[in-house]
Design a protein around this motif. Sequence first.
Motif, PDB file in Angstrom:
ATOM      1  N   GLY A   4       0.817  -1.213   0.000  1.00 21.39           N
ATOM      2  CA  GLY A   4       0.000   0.000   0.000  1.00 21.39           C
ATOM      3  C   GLY A   4       0.843   1.252   0.000  1.00 21.39           C
ATOM      4  N   SER A   5       1.950   1.224   0.743  1.00 16.21           N
ATOM      5  CA  SER A   5       2.854   2.374   0.765  1.00 16.21           C
ATOM      6  C   SER A   5       3.493   2.575  -0.597  1.00 16.21           C
ATOM      7  N   LEU A   6       3.861   1.474  -1.266  1.00 10.62           N
ATOM      8  CA  LEU A   6       4.470   1.570  -2.598  1.00 10.62           C
ATOM      9  C   LEU A   6       3.498   2.189  -3.590  1.00 10.62           C
ATOM     10  N   VAL A   7       2.224   1.807  -3.511  1.00 11.94           N
ATOM     11  CA  VAL A   7       1.215   2.358  -4.423  1.00 11.94           C
ATOM     12  C   VAL A   7       1.062   3.855  -4.198  1.00 11.94           C
ATOM     13  N   ARG A   8       1.031   4.266  -2.929  1.00 12.68           N
ATOM     14  CA  ARG A   8       0.849   5.682  -2.624  1.00 12.68           C
ATOM     15  C   ARG A   8       2.046   6.521  -3.045  1.00 12.68           C
ATOM     16  N   THR A   9       3.243   6.000  -2.845  1.00 12.87           N
ATOM     17  CA  THR A   9       4.439   6.805  -3.065  1.00 12.87           C
ATOM     18  C   THR A   9       4.975   6.740  -4.484  1.00 12.87           C
ATOM     19  N   ALA A  10       4.676   5.714  -5.228  1.00 12.69           N
ATOM     20  CA  ALA A  10       5.264   5.566  -6.564  1.00 12.69           C
ATOM     21  C   ALA A  10       4.222   5.400  -7.659  1.00 12.69           C
ATOM     22  N   VAL A  11       3.377   4.390  -7.536  1.00 15.88           N
ATOM     23  CA  VAL A  11       2.465   4.058  -8.629  1.00 15.88           C
ATOM     24  C   VAL A  11       1.417   5.150  -8.820  1.00 15.88           C
ATOM     25  N   ALA A  12       0.822   5.606  -7.734  1.00 14.04           N
ATOM     26  CA  ALA A  12      -0.244   6.616  -7.851  1.00 14.04           C
ATOM     27  C   ALA A  12       0.235   7.905  -8.509  1.00 14.04           C
ATOM     28  N   PRO A  13       1.381   8.479  -8.102  1.00 11.07           N
ATOM     29  CA  PRO A  13       1.847   9.696  -8.794  1.00 11.07           C
ATOM     30  C   PRO A  13       2.151   9.466 -10.265  1.00 11.07           C
ATOM     31  N   VAL A  14       2.695   8.290 -10.600  1.00 11.29           N
ATOM     32  CA  VAL A  14       2.995   7.995 -12.005  1.00 11.29           C
ATOM     33  C   VAL A  14       1.715   7.929 -12.828  1.00 11.29           C
ATOM     34  N   LEU A  15       0.715   7.251 -12.298  1.00 12.79           N
ATOM     35  CA  LEU A  15      -0.568   7.166 -13.002  1.00 12.79           C
ATOM     36  C   LEU A  15      -1.205   8.536 -13.163  1.00 12.79           C
ATOM     37  N   LEU A  16      -1.133   9.349 -12.127  1.00 10.26           N
ATOM     38  CA  LEU A  16      -1.680  10.701 -12.204  1.00 10.26           C
ATOM     39  C   LEU A  16      -0.936  11.515 -13.256  1.00 10.26           C
ATOM     40  N   GLY A  17       0.384  11.352 -13.328  1.00  7.97           N
ATOM     41  CA  GLY A  17       1.168  12.059 -14.333  1.00  7.97           C
ATOM     42  C   GLY A  17       0.807  11.636 -15.746  1.00  7.97           C
ATOM     43  N   ILE A  18       0.593  10.332 -15.947  1.00  5.53           N
ATOM     44  CA  ILE A  18       0.211   9.828 -17.272  1.00  5.53           C
ATOM     45  C   ILE A  18      -1.141  10.385 -17.694  1.00  5.53           C
ATOM     46  N   VAL A  19      -2.088  10.395 -16.770  1.00  6.69           N
ATOM     47  CA  VAL A  19      -3.417  10.944 -17.074  1.00  6.69           C
ATOM     48  C   VAL A  19      -3.315  12.423 -17.424  1.00  6.69           C
ATOM     49  N   ALA A  20      -2.504  13.170 -16.667  1.00  7.07           N
ATOM     50  CA  ALA A  20      -2.358  14.604 -16.923  1.00  7.07           C
ATOM     51  C   ALA A  20      -1.748  14.853 -18.296  1.00  7.07           C
ATOM     52  N   VAL A  21      -0.737  14.041 -18.679  1.00  2.00           N
ATOM     53  CA  VAL A  21      -0.104  14.204 -19.992  1.00  2.00           C
ATOM     54  C   VAL A  21      -1.084  13.877 -21.114  1.00  2.00           C
ATOM     55  N   LEU A  22      -1.886  12.824 -20.937  1.00  4.88           N
ATOM     56  CA  LEU A  22      -2.870  12.461 -21.955  1.00  4.88           C
ATOM     57  C   LEU A  22      -3.926  13.561 -22.110  1.00  4.88           C
ATOM     58  N   LEU A  23      -4.376  14.112 -21.005  1.00  6.40           N
ATOM     59  CA  LEU A  23      -5.348  15.206 -21.076  1.00  6.40           C
ATOM     60  C   LEU A  23      -4.726  16.433 -21.733  1.00  6.40           C
ATOM     61  N   TRP A  24      -3.474  16.698 -21.417  1.00  2.06           N
ATOM     62  CA  TRP A  24      -2.750  17.827 -22.027  1.00  2.06           C
ATOM     63  C   TRP A  24      -2.685  17.663 -23.532  1.00  2.06           C
ATOM     64  N   GLN A  25      -2.244  16.486 -23.987  1.00  2.00           N
ATOM     65  CA  GLN A  25      -2.132  16.249 -25.424  1.00  2.00           C
ATOM     66  C   GLN A  25      -3.495  16.295 -26.096  1.00  2.00           C
ATOM     67  N   GLY A  26      -4.503  15.751 -25.429  1.00  2.00           N
ATOM     68  CA  GLY A  26      -5.845  15.779 -26.005  1.00  2.00           C
ATOM     69  C   GLY A  26      -6.375  17.191 -26.141  1.00  2.00           C
ATOM     70  N   ALA A  27      -6.127  18.035 -25.150  1.00  2.00           N
ATOM     71  CA  ALA A  27      -6.580  19.420 -25.204  1.00  2.00           C
ATOM     72  C   ALA A  27      -5.869  20.191 -26.305  1.00  2.00           C
ATOM     73  N   VAL A  28      -4.549  19.970 -26.438  1.00  2.00           N
ATOM     74  CA  VAL A  28      -3.791  20.666 -27.476  1.00  2.00           C
ATOM     75  C   VAL A  28      -4.295  20.276 -28.858  1.00  2.00           C
ATOM     76  N   SER A  29      -4.578  18.990 -29.064  1.00  2.00           N
ATOM     77  CA  SER A  29      -5.044  18.518 -30.379  1.00  2.00           C
ATOM     78  C   SER A  29      -6.479  18.948 -30.651  1.00  2.00           C
ATOM     79  N   ALA A  30      -7.352  18.805 -29.664  1.00  2.00           N
ATOM     80  CA  ALA A  30      -8.768  19.108 -29.868  1.00  2.00           C
ATOM     81  C   ALA A  30      -9.015  20.594 -30.042  1.00  2.00           C
ATOM     82  N   LEU A  31      -8.309  21.406 -29.289  1.00  2.00           N
ATOM     83  CA  LEU A  31      -8.518  22.855 -29.328  1.00  2.00           C
ATOM     84  C   LEU A  31      -7.577  23.557 -30.299  1.00  2.00           C
ATOM     85  N   ASP A  32      -6.697  22.788 -30.944  1.00  2.00           N
ATOM     86  CA  ASP A  32      -5.753  23.337 -31.919  1.00  2.00           C
ATOM     87  C   ASP A  32      -4.939  24.490 -31.312  1.00  2.00           C
TER      88      ASP A  32
END
Length: 254
Positions: A4-32
């Motif tokens: 549980g500690s490993l998920v909180r300290t490593a996996v969760a931030p990485v997943l959040l970062g991936i989601v943020a990057v995907l949303l960023w790229q999607g916004a840049v492409s969709a909104l030109d």
Amino acid sequence: MREGSLVRTAVAPVLLGIVAVLLWQGAVSALDIKPFILPGPVQIGQQFAANIDNVVAGMAVTGWNALVGLVIGTILGILAAIVAALVRVVDGLAAPIVASLAVVPIVALAPVLYTMFGAGAETARQIVAGLAVFVPVYFNTLKGLRQVRPVHRDLMRSYASTRWQATRTVTLPTALPFVFTGLRIASSLAVISALIAEYFGGPVGGLGRAITSSAASSNYGLAWAYVLGSIILGLVFYCAALGLEKLATRRHGG
């Protein structure tokens, strides 16, 4: 517990970062969104890969200046805090001075230091980083040194221990978590301060100068690639400080 500690300290931030990057790229492409406003992660990644040698070279320069400032600022901050904890008069005199250092603008300080030490030397950037590091290390260490309970001090006196023995066995171990809290804060500040100081003159090398040069030539993807390099550098410094804290805490606990 450990999983549980490993998920909180490593996996969760990485997943959040991936989601943020995907949303960023999607916004840049969709909104030109134009690159001069905000390039997408794909373009930044391409520029980062294509210019990896230059980015790493800039990271090395900025990283070295930040490291020198971090080491010097940490040592001076801890020593000053120990003196202030032992001598109340010094504490009263030093508090407003250290507080004033916290609000000194790098924009004004860096050009002055370049004039003093020469525009071709890295000294000014290292001093700026050292000053930024000194403040949080000093205040956190001083707070930690004052956490020792009176009963513990009385116990050491009953054992006829010297001041150094009491400091080594009681005061410093109690202050250790506070010291590393200051160090973790300072590790990121060292990189940020060294990078910002590069904006206002000095040698050509460094991530700060590379970012301004790329933006001035309208190569915004490359500028953001250097920004990515600075983020990686800051994470390396922070993780190193965190790892050092874990190692010291484990050894002390053992």
